[in-house]
Design a protein around this motif. Structure first.
Motif, mmCIF file in Angstrom:
data_model
loop_
_atom_site.group_PDB
_atom_site.id
_atom_site.type_symbol
_atom_site.label_atom_id
_atom_site.label_comp_id
_atom_site.label_asym_id
_atom_site.label_seq_id
_atom_site.Cartn_x
_atom_site.Cartn_y
_atom_site.Cartn_z
ATOM 1 N N ASP A 134 10.128 2.195 -1.070
ATOM 2 C CA ASP A 134 9.030 1.438 -1.684
ATOM 3 C C ASP A 134 8.306 2.279 -2.742
ATOM 4 O O ASP A 134 8.103 1.830 -3.887
ATOM 5 N N ARG B 228 3.846 -5.579 -7.317
ATOM 6 C CA ARG B 228 4.738 -4.798 -8.174
ATOM 7 C C ARG B 228 6.178 -4.731 -7.656
ATOM 8 O O ARG B 228 7.117 -4.883 -8.421
ATOM 9 N N ASN C 44 -7.541 -0.840 -2.036
ATOM 10 C CA ASN C 44 -6.293 -0.782 -2.787
ATOM 11 C C ASN C 44 -5.731 -2.186 -3.030
ATOM 12 O O ASN C 44 -4.676 -2.557 -2.474
ATOM 13 N N LYS D 63 -0.199 -5.245 4.619
ATOM 14 C CA LYS D 63 0.172 -4.317 3.549
ATOM 15 C C LYS D 63 -0.750 -3.111 3.465
ATOM 16 O O LYS D 63 -0.299 -1.960 3.490
HETATM 17 N N1 LIG Z 1 4.389 -1.498 -2.655
HETATM 18 C C1 LIG Z 1 3.568 -0.603 -3.207
HETATM 19 N N2 LIG Z 1 2.420 -1.028 -3.751
HETATM 20 C C2 LIG Z 1 1.626 -0.086 -4.308
HETATM 21 C C3 LIG Z 1 1.922 1.270 -4.353
HETATM 22 C C4 LIG Z 1 0.850 1.899 -5.018
HETATM 23 C C5 LIG Z 1 0.696 3.347 -5.370
HETATM 24 N N3 LIG Z 1 1.237 4.219 -4.367
HETATM 25 C C6 LIG Z 1 1.401 5.588 -4.818
HETATM 26 C C7 LIG Z 1 1.621 6.465 -3.676
HETATM 27 C C8 LIG Z 1 2.898 6.866 -3.624
HETATM 28 C C9 LIG Z 1 3.682 6.242 -4.677
HETATM 29 O O1 LIG Z 1 4.525 7.200 -5.286
HETATM 30 C C10 LIG Z 1 2.656 5.715 -5.654
HETATM 31 O O2 LIG Z 1 2.453 6.672 -6.643
HETATM 32 C C11 LIG Z 1 -0.061 0.902 -5.349
HETATM 33 N N4 LIG Z 1 0.435 -0.259 -4.910
HETATM 34 C C12 LIG Z 1 -0.063 -1.620 -5.057
HETATM 35 O O3 LIG Z 1 0.418 -2.096 -6.309
HETATM 36 C C13 LIG Z 1 -0.610 -2.869 -6.934
HETATM 37 C C14 LIG Z 1 -1.125 -2.058 -8.086
HETATM 38 O O4 LIG Z 1 -0.207 -2.181 -9.139
HETATM 39 P P1 LIG Z 1 -0.745 -1.742 -10.609
HETATM 40 O O5 LIG Z 1 -1.989 -2.613 -10.868
HETATM 41 O O6 LIG Z 1 0.381 -2.031 -11.543
HETATM 42 O O7 LIG Z 1 -1.091 -0.263 -10.495
HETATM 43 C C15 LIG Z 1 -1.698 -3.068 -5.880
HETATM 44 O O8 LIG Z 1 -1.347 -4.156 -5.057
HETATM 45 C C16 LIG Z 1 -1.561 -1.775 -5.097
HETATM 46 O O9 LIG Z 1 -2.063 -1.900 -3.778
HETATM 47 C C17 LIG Z 1 3.139 1.708 -3.759
HETATM 48 O O10 LIG Z 1 3.496 2.894 -3.729
HETATM 49 N N5 LIG Z 1 3.917 0.722 -3.200
#
Ligand SMILES: Nc1nc2c(c(CN[C@H]3C=C[C@H](O)[C@@H]3O)cn2[C@@H]2O[C@H](COP(=O)(O)O)[C@@H](O)[C@H]2O)c(=O)[nH]1
Length: 366
Positions: free
Chosen positions: A338, A271, A99, A237
């Motif tokens: 988050d 993000r 991820n 993370k």
């Molecule tokens: N802080 C944080 N970072 C998160 C997520 C998620 C997805 N979580 C899912 C599960 C429950 C939530 O409702 C989401 O639907 C991905 N990432 C991170 O972001 C980046 C990807 O970005 P982009 O390339 O634009 O998709 C990458 O570093 C990835 O590791 C989160 O939730 N929080």
């Protein structure tokens, strides 16, 4: 009882008293929040704006209430696994091993994307879609035996699993293969090849599971040295989001039950800092602001990047405290805040309304 025998009852009472006073608990800590506060206290290129954090807390709280935001949203996502079993634990473990680093400098139409179920998936969702597609095609991408099989699981296999519907390949494929290889070896050596056994080794503690991942898997050991501090700052993370994804998927039950889940912090990715800046909660110094807007490479583990990550963790902690101060009855934690913030910035991105780019750091940590 003879004089030289210890009075166990008295010792137990003393221990209880000391634990209460000195907060010496048997419960493990990850140290992430402590490190984030240190980075914030020493930051000069990233600042927090308290008024905006207060406003954000109020806005986030009311929107989460309106949307009835909860852990249940996790399984509601079309691509996330629905069953609550070992296969799903293996899926989430594999997903959070990989991820990281989906961003592209190509225009939207040309960037790396996965075609699955008649949709085009990018970013994080491209990872989930590619994994689901691989399983549909009979490639055991979530099986740690497969990861160790150097005949079957090769860079070409990953190219096939992550084949793009554009000309751009998924970033960092070699690093992703290395993560799978290492994780397969560690699971074989320590956890009977089973992600479920790894989860069970934490005995229901979120912090213990994060610490196990950081101790046993180099590819989860997201910690970095910062000047003026002897021990590295732990961000962890992907270790933390693995615990959070488990907790959310299982809705706090079964293998998702963690008595100390509230010790998990915001996940320092690329993000959430972007949305925190957009909301005015964090502000960048002029040189950093220029670099982010120019999409300049921000080196992994560097001063700027550590300030972006550490201050974002601390910012979400202050937002969480503000929400809890105003609504002590509400069951909310840094994970839900988050997840909400991530989903919000993705909606802003989809609407083409980003007011500042996310920062560009290439690493396996996020
Ligand atoms: N802080 C944080 N970072 C998160 C997520 C998620 C997805 N979580 C899912 C599960 C429950 C939530 O409702 C989401 O639907 C991905 N990432 C991170 O972001 C980046 C990807 O970005 P982009 O390339 O634009 O998709 C990458 O570093 C990835 O590791 C989160 O939730 N929080």
């Amino acid at each position: 009882m003879s004089d030289d025998e210890p009075d166990l009852e008295l010792l137990a009472l003393l221990r209880q008293h000391l634990q209460g006073k000195l907060n010496i608990s048997d419960e493990p800590e990850t140290g992430v929040l402590e490190g984030a506060e240190y980075v914030y206290d020493n930051a000069i290129d990233v600042a927090l704006d308290m008024r905006s954090c207060k406003n954000a807390a109020a806005a986030i709280y009311s929107q989460m209430q309106q949307k009835q935001y909860s852990a249940a949203q996790w399984s509601a996502h079309e691509l996330h696994p629905k069953t609550k079993d070992d296969a799903t634990i293996a899926f989430i473990f594999t997903m959070d091993l990989l991820n990281f680093s989906f961003w592209s400098e190509k225009p939207e139409a040309d960037r790396f994307a996965i075609s699955y179920r008649d949709k085009r998936w990018t970013g994080y969702w491209s990872l989930v879609a590619a994994m689901q597609r691989a399983l549909d095609e009979g490639i055991p991408i979530t099986d740690s035996h497969f990861w160790q099989d150097e005949e079957e699981c090769t860079i070409d296999t990953l190219r096939q699993v992550f084949r793009s519907c554009s000309d751009e390949e998924m970033p960092m494929l070699a690093e992703r293969l290395a993560c799978l290889r290492e994780a397969g070896t560690v699971l074989y050596e320590k956890y009977e090849c089973s992600p479920t056994k790894l989860v069970e080794a934490a005995n229901g503690s979120a912090a213990a599971l994060v610490n196990l991942l950081a101790k046993d898997f180099a590819c989860f050991r997201d910690e970095h040295r910062v000047e003026g501090r002897r021990k590295p700052v732990r961000i962890l993370k992907r270790a933390q989001i693995f615990v959070a994804d488990l907790w959310a998927c299982f809705e706090g039950e079964g293998h998702g039950a963690f008595r100390d889940i509230d010790k998990i912090t915001m996940f320092a990715d690329y993000r959430v800092p972007q949305i925190l800046n957009t909301m005015g909660c964090i502000a960048y110094s002029p040189p950093l602001d220029v670099a982010v807007r120019a999409k300049k490479d921000i080196p992994s583990g560097g001063n700027w990047e550590m300030q972006l990550r550490g201050c974002s963790i601390w910012c979400v902690e202050l937002i969480r405290r503000e929400i809890k101060r105003n609504h002590p009855e509400v069951d909310i934690n840094a994970i839900l805040i988050d997840f909400f913030l991530y989903d919000t910035i993705k909606e802003i991105e989809a609407a083409g309304q980003e007011s500042i780019p996310h920062h560009r750091t290439r690493s396996i940590w996020y």
